[in-house]
Design an enzyme around this catalytic site. Structure first.
Site, PDB file in Angstrom:
ATOM      1  N   LYS A 194      37.076  53.472  32.266  1.00 14.01           N
ATOM      2  CA  LYS A 194      37.307  52.031  32.274  1.00 14.01           C
ATOM      3  C   LYS A 194      36.140  51.255  32.866  1.00 14.01           C
ATOM      4  CE  LYS A 194      39.891  51.873  36.656  1.00 14.01           C
ATOM      5  NZ  LYS A 194      38.976  50.952  37.365  1.00 14.01           N
ATOM      6  N   ASP A 195      35.233  51.952  33.591  1.00 14.29           N
ATOM      7  CA  ASP A 195      34.082  51.271  34.183  1.00 14.29           C
ATOM      8  C   ASP A 195      32.890  51.176  33.236  1.00 14.29           C
ATOM      9  OD1 ASP A 195      35.434  50.962  36.587  1.00 14.29           O
ATOM     10  OD2 ASP A 195      34.626  52.798  37.454  1.00 14.29           O
TER      11      ASP A 195
ATOM     12  N   CYS B 227      34.840  44.680  31.916  1.00 15.15           N
ATOM     13  CA  CYS B 227      35.904  45.314  32.696  1.00 15.15           C
ATOM     14  C   CYS B 227      36.529  44.348  33.696  1.00 15.15           C
ATOM     15  CB  CYS B 227      35.385  46.561  33.410  1.00 15.15           C
ATOM     16  SG  CYS B 227      34.168  46.218  34.701  1.00 15.15           S
TER      17      CYS B 227
ATOM     18  N   ARG C  91      42.566  49.759  50.712  1.00 17.88           N
ATOM     19  CA  ARG C  91      43.568  48.848  50.144  1.00 17.88           C
ATOM     20  C   ARG C  91      44.970  49.186  50.634  1.00 17.88           C
ATOM     21  NH1 ARG C  91      41.537  46.881  44.246  1.00 17.88           N
ATOM     22  NH2 ARG C  91      39.310  47.026  44.649  1.00 17.88           N
TER      23      ARG C  91
ATOM     24  N   ARG D 243      38.848  43.804  47.810  1.00 17.96           N
ATOM     25  CA  ARG D 243      37.942  44.891  47.427  1.00 17.96           C
ATOM     26  C   ARG D 243      38.169  46.055  48.370  1.00 17.96           C
ATOM     27  NH1 ARG D 243      32.973  44.852  45.162  1.00 17.96           N
ATOM     28  NH2 ARG D 243      33.341  47.093  45.261  1.00 17.96           N
TER      29      ARG D 243
ATOM     30  N   ARG E 133      42.903  41.200  35.436  1.00 14.38           N
ATOM     31  CA  ARG E 133      43.923  41.670  34.499  1.00 14.38           C
ATOM     32  C   ARG E 133      45.263  41.844  35.203  1.00 14.38           C
ATOM     33  NH1 ARG E 133      46.052  46.509  34.297  1.00 14.38           N
ATOM     34  NH2 ARG E 133      44.430  47.361  35.642  1.00 14.38           N
ATOM     35  N   ARG E 134      45.229  42.525  36.351  1.00 14.29           N
ATOM     36  CA  ARG E 134      46.467  42.722  37.100  1.00 14.29           C
ATOM     37  C   ARG E 134      47.009  41.391  37.617  1.00 14.29           C
ATOM     38  NH1 ARG E 134      43.792  47.853  40.156  1.00 14.29           N
ATOM     39  NH2 ARG E 134      44.511  49.509  38.739  1.00 14.29           N
TER      40      ARG E 134
END
Length: 331
Positions: A98-99, A258, A170, A164, A146-147
């Site tokens: 995905k990156d 992305c 996180r 981040r 997106r989230r």
């Protein structure tokens, strides 16, 4: 900057592959998640009879604490690894798929896409709460537009905050009370042995993942054909390759990176056809569409074209508009 870690392995026959008589140098980011992913690939290669050493490569995304949108977004985690490949410092590199930008990288090839982990997103929340059970005004952290866009649709009453940091950082924001919850990839939690900390696994009907989420890309130099063939023979999973190709075709047609608020997920049916669903949000205009097809690229383009031509945000409507064009010019 690169550092090397070598793990001994007993060599067995690699008949049919003209590989160098030395350990393969596998380039990886040095984060816990990246080394876990790369270590999994290295173990698969060792089991196939080659020696492998991990070479840690520091990327801008690892060093900067700024938002991904500020430091370049697409490719920020991949560019240093690719530079090391081109310079001959490493023989292959492992990326989170995905990156990777959707455009082909001159001189390099994604030789293998291994079998995918769970592509869904997960909630890690205080007190074991699910997304539905979070109280009004609860604070939820994510660094992904997106989230954030899909959380705003599912629970517009939540306080979504930009964060981040690695997975541990996180989750720590929840454990120390700074946030009520964070959203992370199921695959990352699983690869770190922390899958049990997820309090809710989000159904794709609620939260479509990033294109390629949960999949790895194993890249090498295009002119190193023996290694490319070896990687394909040992690691390639054809159903995963087809699914992520369809998902990334959506991104390519939308000209989205992305960090764009785009989700896509393709799954193979019993008949071998792919079912692809994609989501895009710009401002207050969320759009979602699903199609099935057998050609991954054509399917991804078809879904993207539908999203491009729909001014209507309501899911399930069949009326299309004639307008087209890119949603992400310059992305």
């Amino acid at each position: 900057m690169t550092t090397t870690t070598t793990t001994p392995a007993t060599a067995v026959s690699t008949s049919g592959h003209d590989l160098p008589d030395r350990p393969l140098r596998l380039g990886t980011r040095a984060s816990a998640l990246a080394t876990s992913q790369s270590g999994w690939v290295a173990d698969r290669l060792r089991a196939a009879g080659v020696r492998v050493e991990l070479v840690h490569v520091r990327t801008e995304g690892d060093v900067s604490r700024a938002s991904l949108r500020q430091i370049g977004g697409t490719g920020v985690f991949a560019s240093a690894l690719r530079d090391a490949l081109r310079a001959g410092e490493v023989d292959l590199a492992v990326h989170s798929l995905k990156d990777l930008p959707t455009a082909a990288e001159p001189g390099l090839v994604v030789a293998a896409v291994p079998e995918r982990e769970d592509p869904r997103d997960a909630l890690v929340a205080r007190d074991g709460l699910t997304l539905d059970a979070l109280p009004r005004g609860a604070s939820v952290g994510t660094g992904s537009p997106r989230r954030a866009a899909q959380l705003a649709l599912a629970r517009p009453d939540l306080d979504v905050r930009d964060i981040r940091g690695n997975v541990g950082t996180r989750i720590g924001l929840v454990r120390d009370g700074q946030l009520d919850a964070v959203v992370l990839a199921c695959a990352g939690l699983s690869r770190l042995g922390r899958a049990g900390e997820a309090t809710d696994r989000l159904d794709p009907d609620v939260m479509l993942p990033a294109a390629g989420q949960g999949a790895l890309a194993v890249e090498c130099r295009e002119d190193d054909r023996p290694l490319a063939r070896f990687l394909r023979d040992v690691l390639e999973d054809a159903p995963t390759r087809a699914a992520v190709t369809a998902e990334r075709a959506v991104l390519a047609r939308l000209e989205a990176g992305c960090t764009a608020p785009v989700g896509a997920l393709a799954r193979a049916g019993a008949d071998g056809a792919l079912a692809l669903t994609a989501f895009v949000a710009l401002g207050d205009v969320p759009r979602r569409h699903a199609e099935t097809g057998s050609d991954p690229v054509a399917l991804g383009y078809e879904v993207a074209e539908h999203l491009l031509s729909r001014p209507d945000p309501v899911v399930g409507r069949s009326d299309d508009a004639a307008a087209g064009g890119s949603l992400f010019t310059g992305a």
